[in-house]
Every structure is written in C-alpha cells, then in structure tokens.
Design an enzyme around this catalytic site. Structure first.
Site, mmCIF file in Angstrom:
data_model
loop_
_atom_site.group_PDB
_atom_site.id
_atom_site.type_symbol
_atom_site.label_atom_id
_atom_site.label_comp_id
_atom_site.label_asym_id
_atom_site.label_seq_id
_atom_site.Cartn_x
_atom_site.Cartn_y
_atom_site.Cartn_z
ATOM 1 N N ASP A 89 52.911 -98.232 -90.750
ATOM 2 C CA ASP A 89 52.446 -97.679 -92.012
ATOM 3 C C ASP A 89 53.254 -98.299 -93.148
ATOM 4 O OD1 ASP A 89 50.930 -96.102 -93.670
ATOM 5 O OD2 ASP A 89 52.162 -94.317 -93.399
ATOM 6 N N HIS A 96 52.265 -94.462 -106.181
ATOM 7 C CA HIS A 96 52.736 -93.481 -105.200
ATOM 8 C C HIS A 96 54.260 -93.528 -105.077
ATOM 9 C CE1 HIS A 96 53.016 -91.062 -101.560
ATOM 10 N NE2 HIS A 96 53.610 -92.062 -100.943
ATOM 11 N N GLU A 157 48.219 -87.896 -96.557
ATOM 12 C CA GLU A 157 48.313 -89.178 -97.235
ATOM 13 C C GLU A 157 47.002 -89.908 -96.964
ATOM 14 O OE1 GLU A 157 51.992 -91.207 -96.210
ATOM 15 O OE2 GLU A 157 53.098 -89.892 -97.588
ATOM 16 N N GLU A 159 44.807 -93.021 -96.865
ATOM 17 C CA GLU A 159 45.145 -94.431 -96.728
ATOM 18 C C GLU A 159 43.964 -95.230 -96.182
ATOM 19 O OE1 GLU A 159 48.855 -95.213 -94.849
ATOM 20 O OE2 GLU A 159 49.732 -93.283 -95.436
ATOM 21 N N ASP A 188 47.417 -89.769 -92.973
ATOM 22 C CA ASP A 188 48.758 -89.736 -92.385
ATOM 23 C C ASP A 188 49.414 -88.401 -92.760
ATOM 24 O OD1 ASP A 188 51.051 -90.740 -91.087
ATOM 25 O OD2 ASP A 188 51.897 -91.388 -93.001
ATOM 26 N N ARG A 192 56.447 -82.403 -95.634
ATOM 27 C CA ARG A 192 57.443 -82.849 -96.621
ATOM 28 C C ARG A 192 58.800 -82.197 -96.430
ATOM 29 N NH1 ARG A 192 55.114 -87.476 -97.722
ATOM 30 N NH2 ARG A 192 53.017 -87.223 -98.565
ATOM 31 N N GLN A 195 60.438 -83.876 -93.494
ATOM 32 C CA GLN A 195 60.785 -85.233 -93.930
ATOM 33 C C GLN A 195 62.045 -85.255 -94.789
ATOM 34 O OE1 GLN A 195 57.414 -87.167 -95.738
ATOM 35 N NE2 GLN A 195 58.511 -89.064 -96.195
ATOM 36 N N LYS A 208 55.961 -86.992 -89.538
ATOM 37 C CA LYS A 208 54.687 -87.688 -89.500
ATOM 38 C C LYS A 208 54.159 -87.910 -88.084
ATOM 39 C CE LYS A 208 55.494 -90.138 -93.859
ATOM 40 N NZ LYS A 208 54.182 -90.257 -94.498
ATOM 41 N N THR A 212 48.172 -88.324 -86.835
ATOM 42 C CA THR A 212 47.639 -89.244 -87.836
ATOM 43 C C THR A 212 46.160 -89.376 -87.509
ATOM 44 O OG1 THR A 212 49.737 -90.454 -87.845
ATOM 45 C CG2 THR A 212 47.835 -91.569 -88.825
ATOM 46 N N GLU A 308 51.954 -85.328 -104.812
ATOM 47 C CA GLU A 308 51.753 -85.861 -106.165
ATOM 48 C C GLU A 308 50.762 -85.008 -106.953
ATOM 49 O OE1 GLU A 308 51.365 -90.472 -105.916
ATOM 50 O OE2 GLU A 308 51.043 -89.685 -103.899
#
Lengths: 359, 359
Positions: A89, A96, A157, A159, A188, A192, A195, A208, A212, A308
């Site tokens: 990834d 971002h 996420e 992607e 993905d 948070r 993480q 993560k 996925t 975000e």
C-alpha cells in the site's frame, strides 16, 4: 449511458448455487460465463499470461458478446477475483499526507522529508484481503498503555488498486503496462486508535491487518483512457521517469447510502508506473497476483478517509437519515464506487467495494 | 555429540539431479527420503495437517529410521521448504531495540513508548523470502535526497522464525503449539541507508524487501525443550498471558568464516506465543505457510546485526584473514547457525542459513 458496457468488460470470479467458481465478465447487469476460454476458478492463471494474451482474449470476448452464456448479476455469488500474493500500500496523495499530518501530528512538518523524492509505501497483510460484501469485524487492540478493547476510531481509506499480472524486477516506468493487468477499488479499513499507539517506528500493523476489501471486478488497463501525468517538483530521479500516465478516475464514497465524498485520483502525486518502478528498483520481484494500492485518494476538497472528512471525529458528518457520524459505528455500511474516462471516449464504472461493520 | 540426530529430524525439500522436489528429513549428514509418507513437493500440505498428525508422522519416521532411503546431504539440492503465505517480522529484543535507538536516534528515548506493552511488528515481503544459499544482490535505492545507488550500509539481522501450520485467528498464548509447526533460522538482510531515508512514518520497505533468507530445515517445535519464560514488567495485558515458554537457542553468526557473534534467544522480551496472540488479536487470520520472525536476536553483549556489532560501521570488526568490516562488502558470505536445548535433554542444531552478497 451504461457504465459496464462493451468498453469496460471487467473480469471476476462467480458461482451459481451448487456450482463451482468460474471466471466471468460483467456486461451491464449480467455476467458472461467465459469459462470456456478461461477455465480456472481464479484469475491468477489468466493474469500470468501477459499483455499480448490479455489483449487477444479481451478482443475475442468483445467481438462475440452473444457467444457467452449470460447469468443475471443478482443470481450469482461473487468471490475473490484472484489470490493475492503480496499486498503493498502506498501513500501517494499529497493532500491526504498533509491532512493526516496536520490532524495527527500537529506542529510537525506537513510532509515527511522524503515524501516528494519517493512514493512511500509499506507491506500489508495479503491473507486478509477480502472481496466486497465480506463483513468487517471491528478489530480489538491496544488503544493506549494498558488500554485494550474494540477500536473506537474505525475508518476507511478509499483507494485504487493495481493487480500485477506478470512477474518482474527493476521494472522501468515505461514497462508498467506489461506487468499490470488491471484495476480494482480498495477499501483499506484502518483503526486509527490502534494505529496511533503502535506505528512508531515500524509502521501500521494491526491497525490495518484485520481486513482490506477489494471490488469483485478487475477492469483491464486497456479500458482506461490515459489521465494527465502529475506535476512533480522536485523532478524525480531518473528511475522514476517518465512518470507514466495518470488515470482519470473519480471515486464515490457512500456511508449508509449517503454520498459523503467524491475524491479524484487525478490529484495523486505519484503514478502507478512510478510506484511499481520504486517497489522493484531494489531488486525485489513482483509476482502474479501482487496487489499494490495507491494510498488514500484525497484531493483539495474531497477526501478518501473519515479521519480527514470529520477532522478526527471533531466535525461529524450528517447522513441522509439525520444520523451524525465521526467514525464508523457497528452496522454501518460503506460503499466505494468510481467512474473513469474510458479508452474509447465514454465513461466506465469501477467497483463497487462494499463492507458492513459488525461488532 | 551429533546436532542432527534422532532427537532433531528437521524437515526440508530436496531434489536429486534430474528429479522432482521431494520432502526429506535430515539425519546427521544424510537426507531421509520420506516422500512415501509425505508425497508433496513442498511442506505446505503437511503443515496444514495439524498437531496430532505432526506428532504421529514424526513418531513414524523416528521409529523406523532405517526404512527410508538415504541420500548424502552433499548430493542433493535444497529448496524453499514451504511457500510463504504472509511474512511478519517482530522487534522483540530489548537489547536490539535500545541499541538501534541509541545508534540511529541519539537523544530520543531508548524504547518506543509502546514497546513493553505489545510486541511491535510489521509485514515484510513474502515473495522475496529465499532459501539459504540464494545469492543476495546488493539493493539499489535512495540513500538521501537526490542520492541513488547501491546500498552502502548493507547489514544482516539474525532471527528465529516460526512457521505456521494451521490457520486461526485470536489465538490465545496457550494455543500457539496447535498452530505453529516449527522453527527456521532467518537472515532479514537490511539496507540501513535505504531504511534511514524511507522509514517514517510507514516503516521499513525497500530496505528489507529485496531478500530475506531462511534455513532449508524446519525443526518441529516438539524437538525443543522449553526455555524459561521472559521476565516482563509491566505485566502484559491478559491477551498476552500466560507468556508461554521461551526457547533455549543460541545463534552463531559467521562473517566470511569468522565467528563474530553468539547472541542468545533467551534474552528476547516477547515470546513466540505472545507474538502470535498479538498478530491475531485484532481478528486477522494466519494461514498455513505464514512465517513470523522474532526480530533481531541481540543480548547484553552479543548482537544479531552488524549495525550494532560495529556501531554503525564506526568500530570495524577484524575477520580471520585480517580484513576489517563495518558493513557487508560484495562477495562477503554470512552464515547463521544455532544450537538449542533439545526436548530429550541433548542439544540440537538449527540452520544453517547462508548467503553471499553479489553486486
């Protein structure tokens, strides 16, 4: 306008009740059973054939659309289209990276110092890449010192993923189309809070690795029009040049049925050609079935993560039914789909990749 | 004393010239051809059988050592013993973590804040795990802004690797022996200059993805005596308890034939049982063929990387022929072997895992 017409024709793996997995091609709302041509339960052997065969077989399918048995899309189960070898990834949206840095590391520089010199990436867990529709269990983990429980800041996420067909190492940017077969959409999923506690110095791990999701349909590269190459300053090193073309893809993120974002892949800083060149420049080989993803697709106003979108949960979004959300709650469903400029001048559809959070 | 006697009996995959790959068992200096019992070209189907069958088959091989055709070790080629599904690497030596931090991040805290709360790990590249004897090409990469070339600070990491047999998720520490089949030695080759430039914030990527070498022999867990569990303060969270036993393994690192280090796995802070519990606590599944490695094995005086051994190249070691070395030069050969306390009271051998650097 149809998004899955003869200009698109993505490949997938389907089964009818009581039958084996077969390779199919999506045409509008039906699946074409092309197992006579591609007699495998997974795309991997097809991916290994290489560009000339990919082109020839696509031509054969397309020129005889009525030859193939049709099954209604609603009557089949869709499976993982290919077995993932290694999953990588990237982190190639400047918007971002700057947003995440501002939100999670206020006071630190907006971009890591090497960010404009190379496409930053990391390896993910291939064994937990799942097909759209697979329920996503909220992960447990350490949320701080001595603090264990289900993640509270569960995020997505959005992607664009690239599926490697033929093996290679030190792949120049000009050769990426010889190795990359096609495109999937990727979610993905990211915890948070897990993480934040775990990621220094070796990067995200359990945040993560629980799931996925990818779309069941792999659209061949040939179906896409070239997008404009990114503007890059400073000029990248020679092994990252020429940059290769972009892809004119616009994602659509729906949260419980409400569209909350439409980020464009056009804003990505690094191209797939550059990501593949970087991934292999050290001598590492890619294999049939490798998947590498763009990193979260965020643009100047539209973002590909809820971190975000809601400023780390501090500015909740209101969904269609009046619900407010900072991060994902149990039962929430996220669906990512996309449209892209097609090679023949029209618009083609990608995805969807969908998942529902369960406790 | 023999290190590869009937108390050891590691499994591997061999071929004789002009013949297919077969599963064999090492006994002293011969390979026992057990393909009648295990008729596959790779250990994966055997790994998938699970603990009761692993025990039964080991018993059958051991009780009839003369039944099997013997081939001199020197007359066979050894191959990758299994196909690696996902490769995960930990960072579980406190001595290593403190040394690396002191050398590379002077002035920062010795251990990351979460280090004693969880076994830090990351995903590596499964597709570039290679068997001992495979030449290791010096990787190219970005060594700083605008600086591209072959890595100058090429290093090793001597590790103990664990091979997953049966799938599972949320595996308690008490169940690790149901899932882990056995042990290999690992050399996680690392390019320190590539790593230093690339690793923030997503961890090491190209610095380690070019090659990871493993020994051709997988020693079953049953062959090992329990080592003493580590002393852990603060007490880990319940999902990491009980810690499980250690392994009494002493590694031996030879650089161009000169022994330069003898680090002991006894000094590791986190056990394999805890690593597996952590890896799966978020819901991530492990698969047959997953490989997870301990992280560099360093103790209070003996270290498992040259970064530590030579203080980042500033204190070169003198090899037997008078050569001095800070990091690896082209043509250098590194061999890692080990001895371990055996389950039956004797000493068993592991490895070797060997590789020669080529330009």
């Amino acid at each position: 306008m149809t998004l899955f017409g003869p200009d698109n024709l993505p490949y997938g793996v389907f089964s009818e009740p009581g039958h084996e997995r077969r390779i199919g091609v999506r045409l509008d709302d039906v699946v074409l059973d092309v197992s006579e041509l591609l007699p495998w339960p997974s795309l991997n052997p097809f991916l290994a054939l290489g560009r000339p065969e990919w082109t020839r077989i696509r031509g054969e399918i397309r020129s005889e659309l009525r030859r193939w048995r049709q099954i209604a899309l609603g009557a089949v189960e869709l499976h993982m289209p290919f077995e993932v070898a290694d999953y990588t990834d990237f982190y190639s949206s400047e918007h971002h990276a700057v947003n995440v840095s501002r939100i999670l590391r206020p006071g630190e520089p907006g971009l890591p110092p090497q960010w404009k010199h190379l496409p930053i990436g990391y390896h993910g867990r291939a064994g937990t890449v799942v097909v759209s529709g697979t329920p996503v269990r909220r992960p447990y983990g350490q949320l701080g010192p001595g603090l264990f429980g289900p993640a509270q800041r569960l995020d997505i996420e959005a992607e664009v993923g690239f599926v490697v067909g033929t093996p290679g190492a030190r792949i120049p940017t000009t050769a990426w189309r010889d190795h990359v077969f096609g495109v999937v959409l990727v979610n993905d999923w990211s915890a948070r809070d897990i993480q934040a506690f775990e990621y220094r110095p070796l990067g995200p791990f359990l945040a993560k690795s629980f799931a996925t999701s990818i779309s069941p349909w792999v659209t061949p590269l040939e179906a896409f029009a070239d997008g404009k190459p990114p503007e890059q300053d400073p000029q990248p090193l020679p092994y990252l040049l020429p940059p290769g073309s972009g892809l004119d893809v616009t994602l659509r993120v729906e949260w419980n049925g409400t569209e909350v974002s439409r980020p464009s892949y056009n804003h990505m800083y690094w191209t797939a050609a550059q990501q593949l060149a970087h991934l292999t420049v050290n001598g590492a080989a890619v294999r049939t079935g490798d998947l590498f993803a763009s990193g979260t697709v965020s643009g100047p106003t539209q973002t590909g993560s809820f971190l975000e979108l809601t400023e780390n949960g501090t500015r909740p979004v209101r969904l269609g039914n009046g619900d407010e959300r900072g991060f994902l709650e149990d039962g929430d469903q996220v669906t990512i789909s996309a449209t892209a400029a097609g090679a023949e001048g029209g618009t083609i559809g990608l995805g969807p990749v969908s998942g529902t959070v369960c406790p």
